[in-house]
Design a protein around this motif. Structure first.
Motif, PDB file in Angstrom:
ATOM      1  N   MET A  96     -35.748  17.145  19.065  1.00  0.00           N
ATOM      2  CA  MET A  96     -34.700  18.053  19.711  1.00  0.00           C
ATOM      3  C   MET A  96     -33.861  18.821  18.358  1.00  0.00           C
ATOM      4  N   ALA A  97     -33.809  20.146  18.429  1.00  0.00           N
ATOM      5  CA  ALA A  97     -33.130  20.703  17.816  1.00  0.00           C
ATOM      6  C   ALA A  97     -31.819  20.197  17.294  1.00  0.00           C
ATOM      7  N   GLU A  98     -31.237  20.636  16.100  1.00  0.00           N
ATOM      8  CA  GLU A  98     -29.851  20.147  15.773  1.00  0.00           C
ATOM      9  C   GLU A  98     -28.892  21.360  16.097  1.00  0.00           C
ATOM     10  N   SER A  99     -27.676  21.172  16.242  1.00  0.00           N
ATOM     11  CA  SER A  99     -26.765  22.137  16.682  1.00  0.00           C
ATOM     12  C   SER A  99     -26.348  22.951  15.631  1.00  0.00           C
ATOM     13  N   TYR A 100     -25.821  24.250  15.536  1.00  0.00           N
ATOM     14  CA  TYR A 100     -25.386  25.134  14.699  1.00  0.00           C
ATOM     15  C   TYR A 100     -24.527  24.321  13.627  1.00  0.00           C
ATOM     16  N   GLY A 101     -23.598  23.799  14.373  1.00  0.00           N
ATOM     17  CA  GLY A 101     -22.320  23.004  13.484  1.00  0.00           C
ATOM     18  C   GLY A 101     -23.003  21.828  12.701  1.00  0.00           C
ATOM     19  N   ASP A 102     -23.891  21.373  13.232  1.00  0.00           N
ATOM     20  CA  ASP A 102     -24.702  20.277  12.200  1.00  0.00           C
ATOM     21  C   ASP A 102     -25.233  20.770  11.182  1.00  0.00           C
ATOM     22  N   ILE A 103     -26.057  21.745  11.468  1.00  0.00           N
ATOM     23  CA  ILE A 103     -26.932  22.317  10.350  1.00  0.00           C
ATOM     24  C   ILE A 103     -25.927  23.024   9.171  1.00  0.00           C
ATOM     25  N   ARG A 104     -24.981  23.740   9.357  1.00  0.00           N
ATOM     26  CA  ARG A 104     -23.796  24.337   8.753  1.00  0.00           C
ATOM     27  C   ARG A 104     -23.230  23.407   7.772  1.00  0.00           C
ATOM     28  N   GLU A 105     -22.907  22.298   8.726  1.00  0.00           N
ATOM     29  CA  GLU A 105     -22.071  21.016   7.995  1.00  0.00           C
ATOM     30  C   GLU A 105     -23.148  20.391   6.765  1.00  0.00           C
ATOM     31  N   ARG A 106     -24.239  20.214   7.346  1.00  0.00           N
ATOM     32  CA  ARG A 106     -24.916  19.562   6.381  1.00  0.00           C
ATOM     33  C   ARG A 106     -25.458  20.530   5.112  1.00  0.00           C
ATOM     34  N   ARG A 107     -25.736  21.566   5.474  1.00  0.00           N
ATOM     35  CA  ARG A 107     -25.982  23.020   4.396  1.00  0.00           C
ATOM     36  C   ARG A 107     -25.369  24.107   4.307  1.00  0.00           C
ATOM     37  N   SER A 108     -24.170  23.754   3.989  1.00  0.00           N
ATOM     38  CA  SER A 108     -23.208  25.025   3.895  1.00  0.00           C
ATOM     39  C   SER A 108     -23.459  26.097   3.073  1.00  0.00           C
ATOM     40  N   ASP A 109     -24.239  25.661   2.009  1.00  0.00           N
ATOM     41  CA  ASP A 109     -24.598  26.773   1.040  1.00  0.00           C
ATOM     42  C   ASP A 109     -25.648  27.862   1.767  1.00  0.00           C
ATOM     43  N   LEU A 110     -26.414  27.571   2.755  1.00  0.00           N
ATOM     44  CA  LEU A 110     -27.063  28.432   3.419  1.00  0.00           C
ATOM     45  C   LEU A 110     -26.158  29.513   4.288  1.00  0.00           C
ATOM     46  N   PHE A 111     -24.964  29.303   4.406  1.00  0.00           N
ATOM     47  CA  PHE A 111     -24.259  30.085   5.474  1.00  0.00           C
ATOM     48  C   PHE A 111     -23.207  30.953   4.861  1.00  0.00           C
ATOM     49  N   HIS A 112     -22.871  32.106   5.107  1.00  0.00           N
ATOM     50  CA  HIS A 112     -21.678  32.847   4.755  1.00  0.00           C
ATOM     51  C   HIS A 112     -20.468  32.103   5.054  1.00  0.00           C
ATOM     52  N   PRO A 113     -19.535  31.867   4.231  1.00  0.00           N
ATOM     53  CA  PRO A 113     -18.371  31.185   4.630  1.00  0.00           C
ATOM     54  C   PRO A 113     -17.364  31.812   5.403  1.00  0.00           C
ATOM     55  N   GLU A 114     -17.424  33.118   5.623  1.00  0.00           N
ATOM     56  CA  GLU A 114     -16.526  33.739   6.601  1.00  0.00           C
ATOM     57  C   GLU A 114     -17.213  34.186   7.740  1.00  0.00           C
ATOM     58  N   THR A 115     -18.207  34.718   7.929  1.00  0.00           N
ATOM     59  CA  THR A 115     -18.832  35.008   8.890  1.00  0.00           C
ATOM     60  C   THR A 115     -19.683  34.142   9.767  1.00  0.00           C
ATOM     61  N   GLY A 116     -20.152  33.090   9.030  1.00  0.00           N
ATOM     62  CA  GLY A 116     -21.070  31.898   9.665  1.00  0.00           C
ATOM     63  C   GLY A 116     -22.804  32.377   9.559  1.00  0.00           C
ATOM     64  N   TYR A 117     -22.815  33.546   9.206  1.00  0.00           N
ATOM     65  CA  TYR A 117     -24.257  34.150   9.504  1.00  0.00           C
ATOM     66  C   TYR A 117     -25.253  33.503   8.361  1.00  0.00           C
ATOM     67  N   ARG A 118     -26.416  32.960   8.804  1.00  0.00           N
ATOM     68  CA  ARG A 118     -27.100  32.464   7.718  1.00  0.00           C
ATOM     69  C   ARG A 118     -27.684  33.354   6.575  1.00  0.00           C
ATOM     70  N   ILE A 119     -27.435  32.998   5.539  1.00  0.00           N
ATOM     71  CA  ILE A 119     -27.559  33.928   4.414  1.00  0.00           C
ATOM     72  C   ILE A 119     -28.698  33.648   3.451  1.00  0.00           C
ATOM     73  N   ALA A 120     -29.616  32.459   3.493  1.00  0.00           N
ATOM     74  CA  ALA A 120     -30.644  32.205   2.800  1.00  0.00           C
ATOM     75  C   ALA A 120     -31.573  31.403   3.740  1.00  0.00           C
ATOM     76  N   ARG A 121     -32.940  31.261   3.112  1.00  0.00           N
ATOM     77  CA  ARG A 121     -34.012  30.626   3.942  1.00  0.00           C
ATOM     78  C   ARG A 121     -34.022  30.958   5.300  1.00  0.00           C
ATOM     79  N   HIS A 122     -34.049  32.287   5.609  1.00  0.00           N
ATOM     80  CA  HIS A 122     -34.232  32.529   7.085  1.00  0.00           C
ATOM     81  C   HIS A 122     -35.328  32.035   7.974  1.00  0.00           C
ATOM     82  N   ARG A 123     -36.497  31.859   7.273  1.00  0.00           N
ATOM     83  CA  ARG A 123     -37.556  31.328   7.988  1.00  0.00           C
ATOM     84  C   ARG A 123     -37.549  29.648   7.905  1.00  0.00           C
TER      85      ARG A 123
END
Length: 176
Positions: free
Chosen positions: A1-28
């Motif tokens: 089962m896929a992870e939730s957005y919150g779990d992914i963002r918490e685990r790899r915050s470096d991949l997300f824009h700190p203000e918008t929450g959009y994924r900014i790296a490794r889109h695939r």
């Protein structure tokens, strides 16, 4: 089962824009099993039903290794793209941070494709395991569109079901 957005963002915050929450790296990469409201995640069957009822099929597949010609706005794409029937292809609008010209391109082409109706249903997709559609769906909702649907399996999922894909050309960028 896929992870939730919150779990992914918490685990790899470096991949997300700190203000918008959009994924900014490794889109695939594997996408989450959720997306913040008001966007709704939809299955292939629900996406097909929405499209059959007149929803805009918005393909946001990135034009990697490609760019648009700054003189006439046409995209110079490296390979043909097959997409959902009737889709409008707006490359690069799913990046985590958009250049102003691409942000304007998204706004203008959405307005054109929906007749300026922010309540027009929009089905946003790319390919499977790609955050570009997740980002774009959020961005479109932030522009005030109220019926935004995210189809995370994109053209891969559509083809896996044996459904038809058609060639699509990217919409040129309006240049001044």
């Amino acid at each position: 089962m896929a992870e939730s957005y919150g779990d992914i963002r918490e685990r790899r915050s470096d991949l997300f824009h700190p203000e918008t929450g959009y994924r900014i790296a490794r889109h695939r990469a594997p996408v989450p099993d959720d997306i913040p409201m008001p966007v709704r995640r939809v299955s292939a069957l629900r996406a097909k039903m929405l499209l059959d009822r007149g929803a805009l099929a918005l393909d946001v597949y990135g034009a990697s290794q490609s760019r648009f010609d700054e003189l006439d706005g046409t995209w110079l794409v490296s390979e043909p793209r097959m997409s959902l029937p009737g889709a409008v292809w707006l490359p690069e609008v799913g990046r985590g941070v958009l250049e102003p010209v691409i942000e304007h391109y998204l706004q203008l082409e959405l307005e054109r494709a929906t007749g300026g109706k922010k309540a027009h249903a929009v089905v946003v997709f790319c390919v499977a395991d790609c955050w570009m559609s997740w980002n774009a769906a959020q961005r479109i909702a932030a522009l005030g569109y109220s019926r935004v649907h995210w189809y995370p399996h994109g053209t891969d999922g559509w083809a896996d079901l044996g459904w038809r894909l058609d060639p699509v050309e990217p919409v040129p960028v309006g240049v001044q």
